[in-house]
Write an enzyme that holds these catalytic residues in place. Structure first.
Site, PDB file in Angstrom:
ATOM      1  N   GLU A   1      25.737 154.293 -23.431  1.00 10.23           N
ATOM      2  CA  GLU A   1      25.507 152.909 -23.297  1.00 10.23           C
ATOM      3  C   GLU A   1      26.274 151.988 -23.982  1.00 10.23           C
ATOM      4  OE1 GLU A   1      20.722 153.221 -22.020  1.00 10.23           O
ATOM      5  OE2 GLU A   1      21.211 152.300 -24.052  1.00 10.23           O
TER       6      GLU A   1
ATOM      7  N   CYS B   1      27.189 156.597 -16.750  1.00 17.24           N
ATOM      8  CA  CYS B   1      26.013 157.749 -16.236  1.00 17.24           C
ATOM      9  C   CYS B   1      26.508 159.177 -16.570  1.00 17.24           C
ATOM     10  CB  CYS B   1      25.608 157.607 -15.036  1.00 17.24           C
ATOM     11  SG  CYS B   1      24.952 155.965 -14.417  1.00 17.24           S
TER      12      CYS B   1
ATOM     13  N   GLU C   1      26.150 161.694 -14.843  1.00 22.23           N
ATOM     14  CA  GLU C   1      26.723 162.332 -13.623  1.00 22.23           C
ATOM     15  C   GLU C   1      27.929 161.949 -13.418  1.00 22.23           C
ATOM     16  OE1 GLU C   1      23.946 160.486 -13.950  1.00 22.23           O
ATOM     17  OE2 GLU C   1      22.899 160.670 -12.220  1.00 22.23           O
TER      18      GLU C   1
ATOM     19  N   CYS D   1      26.606 156.689  -9.057  1.00 22.50           N
ATOM     20  CA  CYS D   1      26.624 158.158  -9.093  1.00 22.50           C
ATOM     21  C   CYS D   1      26.658 158.877  -7.952  1.00 22.50           C
ATOM     22  CB  CYS D   1      25.623 158.635 -10.018  1.00 22.50           C
ATOM     23  SG  CYS D   1      25.811 158.101 -11.811  1.00 22.50           S
TER      24      CYS D   1
END
Length: 141
Positions: free
Chosen positions: A49, A58, A60, A94
């Protein structure tokens, strides 16, 4: 050669390790991912973050981008884990990246080891692909 069950267990553990490296001081929502290539290499990712949320990334996408940056292009299975009640679900961005790079199988899970196995088509029905761009370019000729 690992059985499918052994492969899933290994990817689960790798994704769980990655989850523990999450940098999520704002949302406190940790996510981990583990991706295995068809050549057998494993790449992990965790969410990172930023105070400016739009700059966050993210788990993924980090796992997939790490593999791509190392020359891998053929992906077999992606396991995504979160501390969620039901198996975690990837965000739309994602899902689009997973579809773009043709991951064969996506396994959604949680810390309770609930599993949901999905295809890319199930994750992102009617997804946008390069074919739409090719069709547009063909129509302009």
């Amino acid at each position: 050669m690992k059985t499918n069950q052994e492969k899933v267990e290994l990817l689960y553990e790798k994704a769980k390790e990655a989850l523990n490296n999450s940098y999520s001081p704002y949302s406190k929502f940790k996510v981990g991912a583990a991706l295995i290539t068809k050549s057998g290499k494993i790449y992990t990712g965790t969410n990172v973050e930023n105070a400016s949320y739009g700059l966050s990334m993210c788990a993924e996408r980090i796992a997939i981008f790490k593999a791509i940056s190392e020359g891998e292009k053929d992906f077999e299975t992606l396991v995504v884990i979160g501390d969620t009640e039901k198996p975690i679900s990837p965000c739309g961005a994602c899902r689009q990246v997973i579809a773009e790079f043709g991951v064969d199988e996506v396994i959604l899970t949680n810390l309770k080891k609930d599993f949901k196995v999905m295809s890319v088509e199930e994750l992102l029905p009617y997804g946008f692909s390069g074919e739409e761009l090719d069709d547009k370019n063909t129509n302009n000729r």
